[in-house]
Structures are given as structure tokens and as C-alpha cells.
Design a protein around this motif. Structure first.
Motif, mmCIF file in Angstrom:
data_model
loop_
_atom_site.group_PDB
_atom_site.id
_atom_site.type_symbol
_atom_site.label_atom_id
_atom_site.label_comp_id
_atom_site.label_asym_id
_atom_site.label_seq_id
_atom_site.Cartn_x
_atom_site.Cartn_y
_atom_site.Cartn_z
ATOM 1 N N GLU A 118 1.385 3.303 -4.248
ATOM 2 C CA GLU A 118 1.848 2.945 -2.914
ATOM 3 C C GLU A 118 3.099 2.091 -3.101
ATOM 4 O OE1 GLU A 118 0.266 0.363 0.821
ATOM 5 O OE2 GLU A 118 -1.186 1.707 -0.129
ATOM 6 N N VAL A 119 4.178 2.487 -2.443
ATOM 7 C CA VAL A 119 5.470 1.824 -2.643
ATOM 8 C C VAL A 119 6.030 1.347 -1.313
ATOM 9 C CG1 VAL A 119 5.964 3.193 -4.713
ATOM 10 C CG2 VAL A 119 6.760 4.017 -2.487
ATOM 11 N N GLU A 120 6.959 0.407 -1.382
ATOM 12 C CA GLU A 120 7.590 -0.116 -0.170
ATOM 13 C C GLU A 120 8.717 0.785 0.321
ATOM 14 O OE1 GLU A 120 8.676 -4.235 -0.352
ATOM 15 O OE2 GLU A 120 6.808 -4.766 -1.364
ATOM 16 N N VAL A 134 2.655 7.935 7.408
ATOM 17 C CA VAL A 134 2.332 7.839 5.980
ATOM 18 C C VAL A 134 3.230 8.836 5.261
ATOM 19 C CG1 VAL A 134 0.578 8.062 4.192
ATOM 20 C CG2 VAL A 134 -0.070 7.226 6.461
ATOM 21 N N ILE A 177 9.935 4.618 -0.419
ATOM 22 C CA ILE A 177 9.671 5.881 -1.108
ATOM 23 C C ILE A 177 10.958 6.539 -1.611
ATOM 24 C CG2 ILE A 177 9.692 7.387 0.931
ATOM 25 C CD1 ILE A 177 7.086 8.665 -0.259
ATOM 26 N N CYS A 186 4.778 10.636 1.985
ATOM 27 C CA CYS A 186 4.350 10.915 0.616
ATOM 28 C C CYS A 186 5.272 11.949 -0.009
ATOM 29 C CB CYS A 186 2.892 11.355 0.551
ATOM 30 S SG CYS A 186 2.618 13.057 0.997
ATOM 31 N N CYS A 191 -1.155 7.994 -8.319
ATOM 32 C CA CYS A 191 -0.543 7.670 -7.036
ATOM 33 C C CYS A 191 -0.195 6.190 -6.981
ATOM 34 C CB CYS A 191 -1.494 8.022 -5.897
ATOM 35 S SG CYS A 191 -0.797 7.696 -4.268
ATOM 36 N N GLU A 230 2.307 10.818 -7.394
ATOM 37 C CA GLU A 230 2.414 10.824 -5.944
ATOM 38 C C GLU A 230 2.880 9.435 -5.517
ATOM 39 O OE1 GLU A 230 -0.206 11.274 -1.812
ATOM 40 O OE2 GLU A 230 -1.239 11.344 -3.749
ATOM 41 N N LEU A 231 3.814 9.410 -4.610
ATOM 42 C CA LEU A 231 4.238 8.149 -3.989
ATOM 43 C C LEU A 231 3.779 8.173 -2.547
ATOM 44 C CD1 LEU A 231 7.939 7.840 -5.227
ATOM 45 C CD2 LEU A 231 5.853 6.966 -6.324
ATOM 46 N N GLU A 232 3.283 7.041 -2.076
ATOM 47 C CA GLU A 232 2.902 6.886 -0.679
ATOM 48 C C GLU A 232 3.597 5.645 -0.110
ATOM 49 O OE1 GLU A 232 -1.315 6.521 -0.202
ATOM 50 O OE2 GLU A 232 -1.653 8.665 -0.569
ATOM 51 N N GLN A 233 4.097 5.792 1.097
ATOM 52 C CA GLN A 233 4.664 4.652 1.803
ATOM 53 C C GLN A 233 4.008 4.617 3.171
ATOM 54 O OE1 GLN A 233 8.997 4.331 2.051
ATOM 55 N NE2 GLN A 233 8.793 3.464 4.103
ATOM 56 N N ARG A 234 3.310 3.530 3.458
ATOM 57 C CA ARG A 234 2.629 3.371 4.738
ATOM 58 C C ARG A 234 3.466 2.553 5.674
ATOM 59 N NH1 ARG A 234 -2.432 5.276 4.508
ATOM 60 N NH2 ARG A 234 -3.132 5.804 2.440
#
Length: 143
Positions: free
Chosen positions: A93-95, A125, A97, A127, A91, A139-143
Motif C-alpha cells: 500500500e503506497v501513498e 482504490v 501509486i 491499483c 502487495c 501489486e501497488l494499492e493506493q487508498r
């Protein structure tokens, strides 16, 4: 005790390592190398091991790294499913997605799911699951 690294066994070390450097801004920690011999085989339990290795820095991680190994003689396996026991996914975390998803696809990856919001209206969030060029789940996540 501390976590050290995650290892992916590749069909093509350079192709997979180059994918992670291009898409996720990983960098080679040391020059890529080959290891073989009795000690290597004794340690991993694979007779006559010859392994092509790359150690890649991970963004946001100072000490931990991604190890990409290519065994000269490897046993192929089916592409893993998201819900199979074993290593599930990597996973990041990206700016952005959508931009990162597009970069993965352009670099030879494949889609799995759709971008979805698993957060709340106050704290979204985003994903999505995709595959790297060798079929490993990301997995990509962008918060």
C-alpha cells in the motif's frame, strides 16, 4: 501461531534486496550472510546447498519480514504469469501509486498493467501490477 515471513529466491540477492530497500524503504534486519552445510541441505532438501541470505524489514510490519535468498546453484524458471498457481504477488500500500510505479521502473522493474480504480467514487482504490527486476509480480494499492 503467527505469520513470520515471505521468501523470494533471487538470481542476485544483493541486487534484489537493494531494489526493495530503495523502492519500498525496507531495511536489512541483520547483516547479510551465507549459510551452507549438511543441516541446511537436510532442512530444505537441496543437496550441497549454499545460500546467500538477506532479511529485510517491511514497512508497517513489526515482526514480519521479506527474506531474499540466492542459491549458489539454482534452477532457473520462466517468468511467472499473474494467473499461474503458486505465489501470486507481493502487495504494497503506497501513498503515491504513480511515483512508486516510476521508482520501480527506474530501479529495473517492468510494467504489467495500468493504474485502475477498483473502488467507488466515494472510496477510490487505485491499483496496478508491475514486476520487480527479477520478474516477481508486485501489486501497488493506493487508498
Amino acid at each position: 501461531m503467527k505469520f513470520s515471513h515471505v521468501s523470494l529466491v533471487a538470481r542476485d540477492r544483493d541486487r534484489l534486496a537493494d531494489f526493495y530497500t530503495a523502492v519500498f524503504e525496507c531495511e536489512d534486519r541483520v547483516e547479510r550472510w551465507t549459510m551452507s552445510g549438511e543441516q541446511v541441505s537436510k532442512g530444505n532438501g537441496v543437496a550441497n546447498s549454499k545460500i546467500y541470505a538477506a532479511w529485510l524489514s517491511l514497512p508497517g510490519a513489526d515482526d514480519q519480514f521479506l527474506e531474499v535468498l540466492q542459491y549458489e546453484n539454482f534452477e532457473d524458471r520462466p517468468t511467472p504469469a499473474v494467473n499461474q498457481p503458486g505465489l501470486g504477488h507481493l502487495c504494497f500500500e503506497v501513498e503515491d501509486i504513480h511515483a512508486t510505479s516510476a521508482a520501480i521502473l527506474a530501479a529495473g522493474g517492468a510494467p504489467l498493467g495500468e493504474v485502475t480504480d477498483l473502488g467507488t467514487p466515494q472510496s477510490p482504490v487505485l491499483c496496478v501490477y508491475l514486476r520487480d527486476p527479477e520478474g516477481n509480480v508486485l501489486e501497488l494499492e493506493q487508498r
